[in-house]
Design an enzyme around this catalytic site. Structure first.
Site, PDB file in Angstrom:
ATOM      1  N   CYS A 246       0.878  -1.182   0.000  1.00  0.00           N
ATOM      2  CA  CYS A 246       0.000   0.000   0.000  1.00  0.00           C
ATOM      3  C   CYS A 246       0.911   1.227   0.000  1.00  0.00           C
ATOM      4  O   CYS A 246       2.120   1.094  -0.184  1.00  0.00           O
ATOM      5  CB  CYS A 246      -0.961  -0.018   1.192  1.00  0.00           C
ATOM      6  SG  CYS A 246      -0.138   0.002   2.793  1.00  0.00           S
TER       7      CYS A 246
ATOM      8  N   CYS B 292      -1.045   0.793   7.336  1.00  0.00           N
ATOM      9  CA  CYS B 292      -2.472   0.492   7.542  1.00  0.00           C
ATOM     10  C   CYS B 292      -2.911  -0.742   6.744  1.00  0.00           C
ATOM     11  O   CYS B 292      -3.107  -1.828   7.300  1.00  0.00           O
ATOM     12  CB  CYS B 292      -3.351   1.686   7.158  1.00  0.00           C
ATOM     13  SG  CYS B 292      -3.134   3.133   8.217  1.00  0.00           S
ATOM     14  N   ARG B 293      -3.065  -0.591   5.425  1.00  0.00           N
ATOM     15  CA  ARG B 293      -3.698  -1.655   4.640  1.00  0.00           C
ATOM     16  C   ARG B 293      -2.821  -2.880   4.437  1.00  0.00           C
ATOM     17  O   ARG B 293      -3.270  -4.011   4.639  1.00  0.00           O
ATOM     18  CB  ARG B 293      -4.157  -1.097   3.285  1.00  0.00           C
ATOM     19  CG  ARG B 293      -5.282  -0.085   3.416  1.00  0.00           C
ATOM     20  CD  ARG B 293      -5.484   0.683   2.128  1.00  0.00           C
ATOM     21  NE  ARG B 293      -4.369   1.583   1.871  1.00  0.00           N
ATOM     22  CZ  ARG B 293      -4.213   2.293   0.772  1.00  0.00           C
ATOM     23  NH1 ARG B 293      -5.100   2.187  -0.204  1.00  0.00           N
ATOM     24  NH2 ARG B 293      -3.183   3.100   0.624  1.00  0.00           N
ATOM     25  N   SER B 294      -1.565  -2.681   4.003  1.00  0.00           N
ATOM     26  CA  SER B 294      -0.772  -3.880   3.686  1.00  0.00           C
ATOM     27  C   SER B 294      -0.333  -4.664   4.929  1.00  0.00           C
ATOM     28  O   SER B 294      -0.313  -5.910   4.866  1.00  0.00           O
ATOM     29  CB  SER B 294       0.415  -3.564   2.760  1.00  0.00           C
ATOM     30  OG  SER B 294       1.258  -2.587   3.286  1.00  0.00           O
TER      31      SER B 294
ATOM     32  N   ASP C  98      -7.823   3.994   1.100  1.00  0.00           N
ATOM     33  CA  ASP C  98      -6.881   4.466   2.110  1.00  0.00           C
ATOM     34  C   ASP C  98      -7.656   4.984   3.338  1.00  0.00           C
ATOM     35  O   ASP C  98      -8.430   5.933   3.222  1.00  0.00           O
ATOM     36  CB  ASP C  98      -6.067   5.600   1.468  1.00  0.00           C
ATOM     37  CG  ASP C  98      -4.982   6.136   2.376  1.00  0.00           C
ATOM     38  OD1 ASP C  98      -4.985   5.795   3.572  1.00  0.00           O
ATOM     39  OD2 ASP C  98      -4.145   6.899   1.874  1.00  0.00           O
TER      40      ASP C  98
ATOM     41  N   ASN D  51       2.532   1.442   4.107  1.00  0.00           N
ATOM     42  CA  ASN D  51       2.840   0.182   4.802  1.00  0.00           C
ATOM     43  C   ASN D  51       2.633   0.292   6.316  1.00  0.00           C
ATOM     44  O   ASN D  51       3.365  -0.307   7.102  1.00  0.00           O
ATOM     45  CB  ASN D  51       4.259  -0.300   4.465  1.00  0.00           C
ATOM     46  CG  ASN D  51       4.576  -1.726   4.920  1.00  0.00           C
ATOM     47  OD1 ASN D  51       5.704  -2.031   5.291  1.00  0.00           O
ATOM     48  ND2 ASN D  51       3.604  -2.605   4.908  1.00  0.00           N
TER      49      ASN D  51
HETATM   50  P1  4NP Z   1      -1.587   2.878   4.074  1.00  0.00           P
HETATM   51  O1  4NP Z   1      -2.151   4.245   4.696  1.00  0.00           O
HETATM   52  O2  4NP Z   1      -1.100   3.201   2.682  1.00  0.00           O
HETATM   53  O3  4NP Z   1      -2.761   1.965   4.072  1.00  0.00           O
HETATM   54  O4  4NP Z   1      -0.461   2.437   4.998  1.00  0.00           O
HETATM   55  C1  4NP Z   1      -1.426   5.428   4.684  1.00  0.00           C
HETATM   56  C2  4NP Z   1      -0.447   5.639   5.624  1.00  0.00           C
HETATM   57  C3  4NP Z   1       0.266   6.826   5.640  1.00  0.00           C
HETATM   58  C4  4NP Z   1      -0.008   7.805   4.700  1.00  0.00           C
HETATM   59  C5  4NP Z   1      -0.985   7.585   3.740  1.00  0.00           C
HETATM   60  C6  4NP Z   1      -1.679   6.393   3.727  1.00  0.00           C
HETATM   61  N1  4NP Z   1       0.697   9.041   4.723  1.00  0.00           N
HETATM   62  O5  4NP Z   1       0.374   9.917   3.907  1.00  0.00           O
HETATM   63  O6  4NP Z   1       1.622   9.200   5.522  1.00  0.00           O
END
Ligand code: 4NP
Length: 162
Positions: free
Chosen positions: A11, A16-18, A127, A14
């Site tokens: 994702c 939240c989702r992955s 997201d 790295n």
């Molecule tokens: P992820 O979520 O891609 O599911 O891990 C996010 C985590 C951090 C950010 C964006 C999405 N960020 O902009 O820092």
């Protein structure tokens, strides 16, 4: 037994989702008795959160369903595209970024987690980072559904293993 198939969940950050995909699919593999055959890992498109544990909100929602998020954030590396058989992104932007980062003649196949959904008809795992509790629950709902489809896909690829 050495793992015969390797999957990397990806994702943006790295955190939240992955990491959740990794935990949910690990649980799915364990319940199917296939945890020894499949190696799984997760990574981010960006390295902004490198070295961090999963987002505390995501950890809390996952824990309510019995999943422990143990992975530490790292960015995807060029060598991952040869080390893994399947690289699974969470949304369309992840897929565009993965295709841009993949070195020519790499062996990995790139696909999207929602391609494996069996009951839900989502196009992406959205997201959840800037949203509320419902977004984290939706992530887990989609990952649980897609994990069932991914398991079925692997069982059809590796029929002698099951
Ligand atoms: P992820 O979520 O891609 O599911 O891990 C996010 C985590 C951090 C950010 C964006 C999405 N960020 O902009 O820092």
């Amino acid at each position: 037994m050495n793992p015969s198939y390797k999957i990397l969940f990806v994702c943006l950050g790295n955190i939240c989702r992955s990491p959740s995909a990794e935990a949910v699919f690990r649980d799915t593999l364990q319940k199917a008795g296939m945890a020894q055959q499949i190696e799984i890992d997760s990574a981010g498109i960006i390295g902004y959160h490198e070295g961090e544990a999963a987002d505390a909100r995501m950890q809390r929602h996952a824990a309510q369903r019995g999943y422990r998020l143990t992975s530490i954030s790292r960015p995807i590396r060029a060598t991952d595209f040869d080390r893994f058989d399947l690289v699974i992104g969470m949304d369309d932007q992840n897929l565009r970024d993965l295709r841009r980062k993949m070195p020519p003649r790499s062996r990995a196949k790139i696909c999207k987690m929602t391609d494996f959904c069996v009951h839900r008809s989502a196009h992406e795992v959205p997201d959840p980072y800037y949203g509320g509790a419902a977004g984290f629950e939706q992530v887990l709902d989609l990952l649980e559904d897609a994990s069932q489809g991914l398991l079925q896909h692997l069982q059809s690829l590796l029929p002698s293993e099951v």
